[in-house]
Write an enzyme that holds these catalytic residues in place. Structure first.
Site, PDB file in Angstrom:
ATOM      1  N   HIS A 108      25.266 -75.272  34.468  1.00 29.74           N
ATOM      2  CA  HIS A 108      25.020 -74.191  33.508  1.00 29.74           C
ATOM      3  C   HIS A 108      24.090 -74.700  32.411  1.00 29.74           C
ATOM      4  O   HIS A 108      24.480 -75.471  31.540  1.00 29.74           O
ATOM      5  CB  HIS A 108      26.335 -73.717  32.920  1.00 29.74           C
ATOM      6  CG  HIS A 108      26.231 -72.448  32.126  1.00 29.74           C
ATOM      7  ND1 HIS A 108      25.017 -71.889  31.750  1.00 29.74           N
ATOM      8  CD2 HIS A 108      27.182 -71.610  31.638  1.00 29.74           C
ATOM      9  CE1 HIS A 108      25.235 -70.786  31.061  1.00 29.74           C
ATOM     10  NE2 HIS A 108      26.533 -70.591  30.984  1.00 29.74           N
ATOM     11  N   HIS A 110      25.504 -64.519  37.138  1.00 31.30           N
ATOM     12  CA  HIS A 110      25.776 -65.484  36.073  1.00 31.30           C
ATOM     13  C   HIS A 110      26.636 -66.608  36.641  1.00 31.30           C
ATOM     14  O   HIS A 110      26.370 -67.776  36.391  1.00 31.30           O
ATOM     15  CB  HIS A 110      26.472 -64.790  34.899  1.00 31.30           C
ATOM     16  CG  HIS A 110      26.556 -65.622  33.670  1.00 31.30           C
ATOM     17  ND1 HIS A 110      25.458 -66.216  33.091  1.00 31.30           N
ATOM     18  CD2 HIS A 110      27.629 -65.997  32.910  1.00 31.30           C
ATOM     19  CE1 HIS A 110      25.836 -66.902  32.017  1.00 31.30           C
ATOM     20  NE2 HIS A 110      27.143 -66.793  31.900  1.00 31.30           N
ATOM     21  N   CYS A 142      24.533 -68.055  26.274  1.00 30.20           N
ATOM     22  CA  CYS A 142      24.162 -68.235  27.682  1.00 30.20           C
ATOM     23  C   CYS A 142      23.301 -67.100  28.219  1.00 30.20           C
ATOM     24  O   CYS A 142      22.832 -67.168  29.357  1.00 30.20           O
ATOM     25  CB  CYS A 142      25.417 -68.395  28.529  1.00 30.20           C
ATOM     26  SG  CYS A 142      26.531 -69.654  27.902  1.00 30.20           S
ATOM     27  N   GLU A 187      32.548 -60.579  36.514  1.00 32.06           N
ATOM     28  CA  GLU A 187      31.209 -60.237  36.987  1.00 32.06           C
ATOM     29  C   GLU A 187      31.271 -59.527  38.332  1.00 32.06           C
ATOM     30  O   GLU A 187      30.512 -58.578  38.576  1.00 32.06           O
ATOM     31  CB  GLU A 187      30.334 -61.485  37.083  1.00 32.06           C
ATOM     32  CG  GLU A 187      28.892 -61.157  37.424  1.00 32.06           C
ATOM     33  CD  GLU A 187      27.968 -62.355  37.400  1.00 32.06           C
ATOM     34  OE1 GLU A 187      26.734 -62.148  37.463  1.00 32.06           O
ATOM     35  OE2 GLU A 187      28.459 -63.495  37.331  1.00 32.06           O
ATOM     36  N   LYS A 194      23.770 -71.684  39.703  1.00 27.07           N
ATOM     37  CA  LYS A 194      24.445 -72.672  38.859  1.00 27.07           C
ATOM     38  C   LYS A 194      25.273 -73.648  39.691  1.00 27.07           C
ATOM     39  O   LYS A 194      25.609 -74.732  39.216  1.00 27.07           O
ATOM     40  CB  LYS A 194      25.344 -71.982  37.830  1.00 27.07           C
ATOM     41  CG  LYS A 194      24.604 -71.281  36.693  1.00 27.07           C
ATOM     42  CD  LYS A 194      25.580 -70.707  35.683  1.00 27.07           C
ATOM     43  CE  LYS A 194      24.853 -70.016  34.538  1.00 27.07           C
ATOM     44  NZ  LYS A 194      24.234 -68.732  34.943  1.00 27.07           N
ATOM     45  N   PHE A 245      28.618 -66.105  25.408  1.00 26.79           N
ATOM     46  CA  PHE A 245      29.608 -66.103  24.338  1.00 26.79           C
ATOM     47  C   PHE A 245      29.186 -65.093  23.270  1.00 26.79           C
ATOM     48  O   PHE A 245      28.009 -64.962  22.946  1.00 26.79           O
ATOM     49  CB  PHE A 245      29.711 -67.487  23.699  1.00 26.79           C
ATOM     50  CG  PHE A 245      30.571 -68.478  24.451  1.00 26.79           C
ATOM     51  CD1 PHE A 245      31.095 -68.184  25.692  1.00 26.79           C
ATOM     52  CD2 PHE A 245      30.864 -69.712  23.888  1.00 26.79           C
ATOM     53  CE1 PHE A 245      31.894 -69.090  26.371  1.00 26.79           C
ATOM     54  CE2 PHE A 245      31.654 -70.635  24.559  1.00 26.79           C
ATOM     55  CZ  PHE A 245      32.176 -70.334  25.805  1.00 26.79           C
TER      56      PHE A 245
END
Length: 415
Positions: free
Chosen positions: A342, A304, A165, A315, A337, A401
């Site tokens: 996403h 994010h 991502c 975050e 998002k 990830f």
């Protein structure tokens, strides 16, 4: 002399618009691109809320019928967004830039997932002799970069970043470093993804990463106490980065300056973020330090913001660690998002485009669907409505990830 790097072109294929203008207008209006999945009515999916690209016309974006027949959608999306970005930039290889000084850094988190499924089905039902000879070159993630380079005669550095991502942000950040260090005069940079297919949905859902919400309004709620997982999306975002003097000498329109890049790893877990947020905060600190951030800056952070319980909490902590509590509370933060879903490997590049537009127009896009505050997420997430603000600096965070953390900083262009 240190080389400066600027943005001279942008292109976008997204669930809320298939060009930058439509994409940006949707964000300002708080328009959601989420939908109940189409095309798989016969599959018993554990999750049916996604954010698909709608009304994509490859022929209107520089592709021909041969391209459409040969290439997986992830590659088609990249080529379409690159076509838009290059047209906007006015760069033409061999005319106003030497081919060996034009590069491509376009990544994908997964690559050709749709072709993988189709050719595996052939293998199981018809045997290996029926597998397409184009299977491997259509599947592999580097083909977005490769085909964009072929299309635009880009003979310079060509890399397909693959960091889940964080792919689009890392690709853009690495392109910035390459130009700054003299490896190229311009690079077509960004990310692309087309993995909204049953096998990927099943995999993400069974790992408990996807939302369990049953309504579109509750499916993607970043930083909200109701958040339950991310919503899968698809598309591509491409930025043309160019060395400043090269852009000025050819009379290019400059949309923003790239002024910082941070890249760290959690080294903690293959899917979960490190809870204390320290490595992520270091990526933010690196980008801000390079950008010469001060307390006088009005900072916009495109978070994010995946709408997962762990990510949003982590975050938020990373932002506080990087900026300090007081400055973190002054920052304007949003998760786009909440509107796009996403987009995996494409997310970071699309979100950097949102940062460029926010800087140029002085408008911060909102975090929609925000209703229930969470004590662990207690900053200003620009809830539900866009906000006019004279921001001077914008950063985009991406956390992937594998523990991949990326942050790119942009400034409003000053002569």
């Amino acid at each position: 002399m240190e080389r400066r790097v600027v943005v001279t072109g942008m292109g976008a294929i997204t669930p809320v618009g298939n060009n930058v203008a439509d994409f940006w207008n949707s964000l300002k209006e708080g328009k959601s691109g989420l939908n109940f999945i189409t095309g798989y009515d016969d599959v018993d999916l554990p999750v049916r809320i996604v954010a698909q690209v709608k009304n994509f016309d490859p022929m209107a974006n520089g592709l021909d019928r041969s391209d459409v027949r040969k290439w997986d959608l992830f590659c088609q999306y990249a080529m379409a967004a690159a076509y838009q970005a290059m047209n906007e930039s006015g760069l033409v290889s061999g005319e106003n830039i030497q081919p060996h000084r034009l590069g491509v850094y376009v990544g994908s988190g997964i690559g050709g997932m749709d072709v993988f499924v189709k050719e595996t089905t052939k293998l199981l039902n018809e045997g290996p002799k029926r597998i397409s000879p184009l299977f491997v070159p259509t599947l592999i993630a580097n083909m977005a970069s490769g085909n964009v380079a072929i299309k635009h005669n880009a003979e310079g550095p060509c890399l397909p970043v693959v960091t889940a991502c964080a792919t689009g942000t890392h690709a853009t950040g690495e392109a910035y470093l390459a130009i700054k260090n003299g490896m190229a005069d311009a690079i077509i940079a960004g990310g692309t993804e087309a993995a909204v297919v049953p096998i990927a949905i099943g995999g993400f859902a069974n790992s408990k990463a996807l939302t369990n919400a049953q309504t579109l309004e509750e499916a993607c709620t970043p930083f909200d106490a109701r958040r339950s997982g991310f919503t899968m999306a698809e598309g591509a975002g491409i930025l043309v980065l160019e060395e400043y003097e090269h852009a000025v000498n050819r009379g290019a329109t400059i949309y923003a300056e790239v002024v910082g890049y941070g890249n760290t790893c959690d080294a903690h877990h293959y899917t979960a973020p490190r809870p204390d947020g320290i490595p992520a905060s270091r990526a933010i600190e690196m980008a801000l330090q390079q950008a010469a951030y001060t307390e006088n800056d009005l900072l916009y952070i495109n978070a994010h913001g995946t709408s997962t319980p762990l990510n949003d909490k982590t975050e938020t902590n990373a932002i506080k660690l990087a900026l300090g509590e007081e400055n973190a509370r002054k920052a304007l933060i949003s998760s786009t998002k909440s509107m796009t879903g996403h987009m995996l490997g494409a997310a970071g590049a699309v979100e950097l485009i949102a940062c460029v537009k926010a800087l140029s127009e002085g408008i911060v896009p909102p975090t929609i669907n925000y209703q229930v505050p969470d004590a662990d997420c207690d900053l200003n997430y620009v809830p539900n409505n866009a906000l006019e603000a004279p921001i001077t600096l914008a950063i985009s965070n991406s956390l992937g990830f594998g523990g991949h953390n990326a942050c790119v900083a942009l400034r409003k262009m000053e002569a």
